[in-house]
Design a protein around this motif. Structure first.
Motif, PDB file in Angstrom:
ATOM      1  N   SER A 186       0.836  -1.196   0.000  1.00  0.00           N
ATOM      2  CA  SER A 186       0.000   0.000   0.000  1.00  0.00           C
ATOM      3  C   SER A 186       0.873   1.247   0.000  1.00  0.00           C
ATOM      4  N   ILE A 187       0.301   2.354  -0.420  1.00  0.00           N
ATOM      5  CA  ILE A 187       1.042   3.612  -0.437  1.00  0.00           C
ATOM      6  C   ILE A 187       1.460   4.009   0.975  1.00  0.00           C
ATOM      7  N   PHE A 188       0.637   3.664   1.975  1.00  0.00           N
ATOM      8  CA  PHE A 188       0.967   3.997   3.358  1.00  0.00           C
ATOM      9  C   PHE A 188       2.194   3.229   3.822  1.00  0.00           C
ATOM     10  N   SER A 189       2.266   1.943   3.455  1.00  0.00           N
ATOM     11  CA  SER A 189       3.413   1.133   3.838  1.00  0.00           C
ATOM     12  C   SER A 189       4.690   1.657   3.187  1.00  0.00           C
ATOM     13  N   ARG A 190       4.600   2.059   1.921  1.00  0.00           N
ATOM     14  CA  ARG A 190       5.784   2.598   1.238  1.00  0.00           C
ATOM     15  C   ARG A 190       6.199   3.929   1.846  1.00  0.00           C
ATOM     16  N   MET A 191       5.238   4.747   2.214  1.00  0.00           N
ATOM     17  CA  MET A 191       5.553   6.034   2.841  1.00  0.00           C
ATOM     18  C   MET A 191       6.246   5.839   4.181  1.00  0.00           C
ATOM     19  N   GLU A 192       5.861   4.789   4.908  1.00  0.00           N
ATOM     20  CA  GLU A 192       6.487   4.528   6.207  1.00  0.00           C
ATOM     21  C   GLU A 192       7.962   4.206   6.067  1.00  0.00           C
ATOM     22  N   ARG A 193       8.333   3.515   5.014  1.00  0.00           N
ATOM     23  CA  ARG A 193       9.749   3.209   4.792  1.00  0.00           C
ATOM     24  C   ARG A 193      10.545   4.497   4.615  1.00  0.00           C
ATOM     25  N   ASN A 194       9.982   5.448   3.872  1.00  0.00           N
ATOM     26  CA  ASN A 194      10.652   6.739   3.697  1.00  0.00           C
ATOM     27  C   ASN A 194      10.718   7.502   5.011  1.00  0.00           C
ATOM     28  N   LEU A 195       9.656   7.401   5.792  1.00  0.00           N
ATOM     29  CA  LEU A 195       9.635   8.078   7.088  1.00  0.00           C
ATOM     30  C   LEU A 195      10.706   7.521   8.012  1.00  0.00           C
ATOM     31  N   ALA A 196      10.845   6.207   8.032  1.00  0.00           N
ATOM     32  CA  ALA A 196      11.858   5.578   8.884  1.00  0.00           C
ATOM     33  C   ALA A 196      13.256   6.040   8.503  1.00  0.00           C
ATOM     34  N   ASP A 197      13.533   6.077   7.203  1.00  0.00           N
ATOM     35  CA  ASP A 197      14.849   6.516   6.729  1.00  0.00           C
ATOM     36  C   ASP A 197      15.088   7.985   7.080  1.00  0.00           C
ATOM     37  N   PHE A 198      14.060   8.807   6.927  1.00  0.00           N
ATOM     38  CA  PHE A 198      14.174  10.235   7.228  1.00  0.00           C
ATOM     39  C   PHE A 198      14.497  10.459   8.706  1.00  0.00           C
ATOM     40  N   LEU A 199      13.753   9.794   9.583  1.00  0.00           N
ATOM     41  CA  LEU A 199      13.970   9.976  11.025  1.00  0.00           C
ATOM     42  C   LEU A 199      15.328   9.430  11.456  1.00  0.00           C
ATOM     43  N   ALA A 200      15.700   8.274  10.906  1.00  0.00           N
ATOM     44  CA  ALA A 200      16.988   7.679  11.263  1.00  0.00           C
ATOM     45  C   ALA A 200      18.143   8.581  10.830  1.00  0.00           C
ATOM     46  N   SER A 201      18.002   9.239   9.677  1.00  0.00           N
ATOM     47  CA  SER A 201      19.067  10.120   9.185  1.00  0.00           C
ATOM     48  C   SER A 201      19.266  11.331  10.077  1.00  0.00           C
ATOM     49  N   ARG A 202      18.268  11.617  10.900  1.00  0.00           N
ATOM     50  CA  ARG A 202      18.343  12.747  11.829  1.00  0.00           C
ATOM     51  C   ARG A 202      18.580  12.296  13.261  1.00  0.00           C
ATOM     52  N   GLY A 203      18.941  11.032  13.408  1.00  0.00           N
ATOM     53  CA  GLY A 203      19.337  10.531  14.713  1.00  0.00           C
ATOM     54  C   GLY A 203      18.205  10.218  15.669  1.00  0.00           C
ATOM     55  N   VAL A 204      16.976  10.198  15.165  1.00  0.00           N
ATOM     56  CA  VAL A 204      15.838   9.886  16.034  1.00  0.00           C
ATOM     57  C   VAL A 204      15.829   8.389  16.335  1.00  0.00           C
ATOM     58  N   GLN A 205      15.624   8.032  17.595  1.00  0.00           N
ATOM     59  CA  GLN A 205      15.623   6.629  18.007  1.00  0.00           C
ATOM     60  C   GLN A 205      14.353   6.302  18.787  1.00  0.00           C
ATOM     61  N   ALA A 206      13.975   5.039  18.742  1.00  0.00           N
ATOM     62  CA  ALA A 206      12.802   4.585  19.492  1.00  0.00           C
ATOM     63  C   ALA A 206      13.044   4.768  20.986  1.00  0.00           C
ATOM     64  N   PRO A 207      12.015   5.150  21.743  1.00  0.00           N
ATOM     65  CA  PRO A 207      12.177   5.263  23.200  1.00  0.00           C
ATOM     66  C   PRO A 207      12.454   3.896  23.812  1.00  0.00           C
ATOM     67  N   ARG A 208      13.383   3.860  24.727  1.00  0.00           N
ATOM     68  CA  ARG A 208      13.752   2.594  25.348  1.00  0.00           C
ATOM     69  C   ARG A 208      12.752   2.207  26.437  1.00  0.00           C
ATOM     70  N   PRO A 209      12.262   0.968  26.404  1.00  0.00           N
ATOM     71  CA  PRO A 209      11.366   0.531  27.488  1.00  0.00           C
ATOM     72  C   PRO A 209      12.107   0.439  28.809  1.00  0.00           C
ATOM     73  N   PHE A 210      11.433   0.800  29.868  1.00  0.00           N
ATOM     74  CA  PHE A 210      11.993   0.665  31.197  1.00  0.00           C
ATOM     75  C   PHE A 210      11.002  -0.062  32.075  1.00  0.00           C
ATOM     76  N   SER A 211      11.480  -1.099  32.744  1.00  0.00           N
ATOM     77  CA  SER A 211      10.638  -1.818  33.680  1.00  0.00           C
ATOM     78  C   SER A 211      10.337  -0.939  34.884  1.00  0.00           C
ATOM     79  N   ARG A 212       9.178  -1.118  35.465  1.00  0.00           N
ATOM     80  CA  ARG A 212       8.826  -0.359  36.652  1.00  0.00           C
ATOM     81  C   ARG A 212       9.757  -0.663  37.821  1.00  0.00           C
ATOM     82  N   SER A 213      10.475  -1.777  37.718  1.00  0.00           N
ATOM     83  CA  SER A 213      11.385  -2.171  38.795  1.00  0.00           C
ATOM     84  C   SER A 213      12.763  -1.566  38.607  1.00  0.00           C
ATOM     85  N   ASP A 214      13.005  -0.925  37.428  1.00  0.00           N
ATOM     86  CA  ASP A 214      14.330  -0.322  37.180  1.00  0.00           C
ATOM     87  C   ASP A 214      14.572   0.892  38.088  1.00  0.00           C
TER      88      ASP A 214
END
Length: 214
Positions: A186-214
């Motif tokens: 789908s066009i949405f799926s293809r657009m997401e690939r471009n979005l991922a590359d764009f964000l990664a090129s700017r150093g954006v990273q997924a938020p790291r999960p933290f356990s409540r016990s950390d």
């Protein structure tokens, strides 16, 4: 009407926090999924304690509309079932099991029968069904899941699967290529690939999960 109102309502979050749609680990296809999933983070210096896996279906381990595991993935699928037995492996799909689409859960029953994996009935489509997923694991303490950081979400879509993982506080594994050829996605799926590359090129990273016990 089968619009994904959950995705539409949550996509505005990306304007303020675009990292919510990014994965913690990217793989080309389902066959490249590390087993156990914690292996993905050993070389990255990240600590994870994944006890259960939430699987998307369409374009992840199966063709859209198919109720069976894509043939080349069957051996790897069985290895994953062995590593995460019983209720520790869960299918959460925006088709099979989504009550707004699969009203009588017929598709969910067919997927369960063919895969041997439970399909979660859920009233809110991804990415907004994190509470329903955690309620499921709470009902099944044998999984060992007591915190969202114990859960990994595996899927092909950034704005549903990866947003679900990050919004609920779990780990996201993005199946970038999937089953469907790129030109047929789908066009949405293809657009997401471009979005991922764009964000990664700017150093954006997924938020790291933290356990409540950390």
């Amino acid at each position: 009407m089968n619009l994904n109102l959950s995705a539409s309502a949550n996509v505005t979050r990306l304007l303020f926090k675009p990292s919510l749609c990014l994965p913690h680990h990217t793989i080309p296809t389902f066959n490249d999924l590390p087993i156990p999933l914690d292996k993905a983070f050993l070389s990255k210096g990240l600590k994870s304690d994944i006890k259960a896996v939430v699987l998307d279906k369409d374009d992840c381990f199966a063709y859209p509309d198919s109720k069976e595991v894509y043939e080349p993935y069957k051996q790897h699928f069985e290895a994953l079932r062995k590593e995460y037995p019983g209720r520790r492996l869960l299918v959460v799909s925006n088709t099979a099991g989504a009550t707004s689409w699969d009203r009588h859960l017929k598709q969910a029953a067919e997927v369960e029968k063919s895969t041997g994996v439970y399909v979660l009935p859920h009233s809110v489509k991804k990415p907004g069904c994190g509470a329903e997923i955690m309620a499921y694991f709470k009902q099944h303490p044998e999984t060992g899941v007591t915190d969202p950081s114990h859960v990994a979400v595996v899927g092909d879509r950034l704005t549903t699967d990866m947003m679900l993982a990050n919004m609920m506080g779990g780990w996201g594994f993005w199946v970038r290529d999937g089953v469907v050829p790129l030109q047929q996605k789908s066009i949405f799926s293809r657009m997401e690939r471009n979005l991922a590359d764009f964000l990664a090129s700017r150093g954006v990273q997924a938020p790291r999960p933290f356990s409540r016990s950390d």
